[in-house]
Design a protein around this motif. Structure first.
Motif, short mmCIF file in Angstrom:
data_model
loop_
_atom_site.label_atom_id
_atom_site.label_comp_id
_atom_site.label_asym_id
_atom_site.label_seq_id
_atom_site.Cartn_x
_atom_site.Cartn_y
_atom_site.Cartn_z
N ASP A 30 -6.82 25.21 1.67
CA ASP A 30 -6.13 24.67 0.50
C ASP A 30 -5.44 23.33 0.76
O ASP A 30 -4.69 22.85 -0.08
N THR A 31 -5.67 22.76 1.92
CA THR A 31 -5.06 21.46 2.21
C THR A 31 -5.60 20.40 1.26
O THR A 31 -6.82 20.28 1.10
N PRO A 32 -4.73 19.64 0.61
CA PRO A 32 -5.17 18.61 -0.34
C PRO A 32 -6.04 17.54 0.32
O PRO A 32 -5.88 17.23 1.51
N GLY A 33 -6.94 16.98 -0.46
CA GLY A 33 -7.86 15.97 0.06
C GLY A 33 -7.15 14.76 0.63
O GLY A 33 -7.57 14.21 1.66
N GLU A 34 -6.05 14.35 -0.01
CA GLU A 34 -5.35 13.15 0.48
C GLU A 34 -4.71 13.39 1.85
O GLU A 34 -4.58 12.47 2.66
N VAL A 35 -4.33 14.64 2.11
CA VAL A 35 -3.77 14.97 3.42
C VAL A 35 -4.88 14.93 4.47
O VAL A 35 -4.71 14.39 5.57
N LEU A 36 -6.03 15.48 4.13
CA LEU A 36 -7.17 15.46 5.05
C LEU A 36 -7.64 14.03 5.30
O LEU A 36 -8.04 13.68 6.42
N GLU A 37 -7.56 13.22 4.28
CA GLU A 37 -7.90 11.80 4.42
C GLU A 37 -6.98 11.14 5.44
O GLU A 37 -7.42 10.39 6.32
N PHE A 38 -5.69 11.44 5.33
CA PHE A 38 -4.70 10.90 6.26
C PHE A 38 -4.99 11.39 7.69
O PHE A 38 -4.96 10.61 8.65
N LEU A 39 -5.29 12.68 7.82
CA LEU A 39 -5.53 13.26 9.13
C LEU A 39 -6.85 12.81 9.76
O LEU A 39 -7.05 12.97 10.96
N SER A 40 -7.74 12.24 8.97
CA SER A 40 -9.02 11.78 9.51
C SER A 40 -8.84 10.60 10.46
O SER A 40 -9.78 10.20 11.15
#
Length: 232
Positions: A30-40
């Motif tokens: 359920d992690t938001p896409g913008e968070v995953l984008e940041f973590l990339s």
């Protein structure tokens, strides 16, 4: 945990100095896409692997990670079923064989990419293409012509193999012909295909052969194929 709480938790974890905390949030469904984008853009490989695996990761982040120096990260992108087809196509030319293998196995790889991989020198890659449900029928027919029962069995077990493709397998070795017959019996509803459709499927297989009497072949297909199907 509601959406707002999940978002707050995810951002808090993302800002943590703990690599484990960031690894955990990168793995959460359920992690938001913008968070995953940041973590990339994280500096820890294990975090990036989870980002690359996560089906919620945005295409832009997957595109970025597809060029990462880590083979494991690129493999995770290649296995992700939400990776865009153009990214999978890019990875199909990766310098690492395992990445190319993962692309061939991914059920979201495009037919055009699979067509290219079908002539790859690596047997493992070719067999995965034969099993992939996105592989075009004309490519599956080429695998049927290969004098190798493993490839023919891969085609038989491909859920997307058409009636014409399955019929083509009947023309090869006794072993695969028998298995193809059983697969026809199991996979084809006798009420779905008319006699004419069954005849056409066989005729298409032999259309380029000068020494086949298609009139006889139609009779053969009607008597044999329909006989098999109605005997279930």
């Amino acid at each position: 945990m509601n959406t707002a709480a999940t978002d707050e938790w995810a951002w808090n974890q993302t800002r943590s100095d703990s690599a484990f905390a960031r690894w955990e949030v990168a793995d959460h469904k359920d992690t938001p896409g913008e968070v995953l984008e940041f973590l990339s853009r994280d500096h820890v490989e294990e975090v990036l692997i989870n980002v690359a695996h996560n089906p919620s990761t945005p295409a832009s982040a997957l595109r970025l990670l597809s060029r990462h120096r880590s083979i494991i990260v690129r493999r995770a992108v290649a296995l992700n079923t939400t990776t865009p087809p153009d990214v999978l196509d890019f990875l199909s030319r990766d310098s690492d064989a395992e990445v190319r293998v993962d692309v061939a196995e991914n059920g979201c790889t495009s037919p055009s990419t699979l067509r290219t991989l079908s002539t790859h020198s690596d047997r493992t890659i070719r067999r995965l293409v034969a099993k992939n449900p996105n592989t075009p029928q004309e490519v599956l027919l080429e695998f049927v012509k290969v004098e190798d029962d493993d490839f023919r069995m891969d085609v038989i077990n491909n859920p997307s193999a058409s009636l014409s493709t399955l019929v083509a397998v009947l023309d090869v070795s006794d072993y695969t012909s028998y298995v193809a017959q059983q697969e026809l019996l199991e996979r084809i509803d006798v009420h779905t295909y008319t006699d004419e459709e069954l005849e056409r499927a066989v005729a298409e297989r032999y259309a380029s052969s000068d020494d086949v009497d298609l009139t006889y072949l139609s009779e053969w297909s009607r008597d044999l194929l329909v006989g098999w199907l109605t005997s279930v």
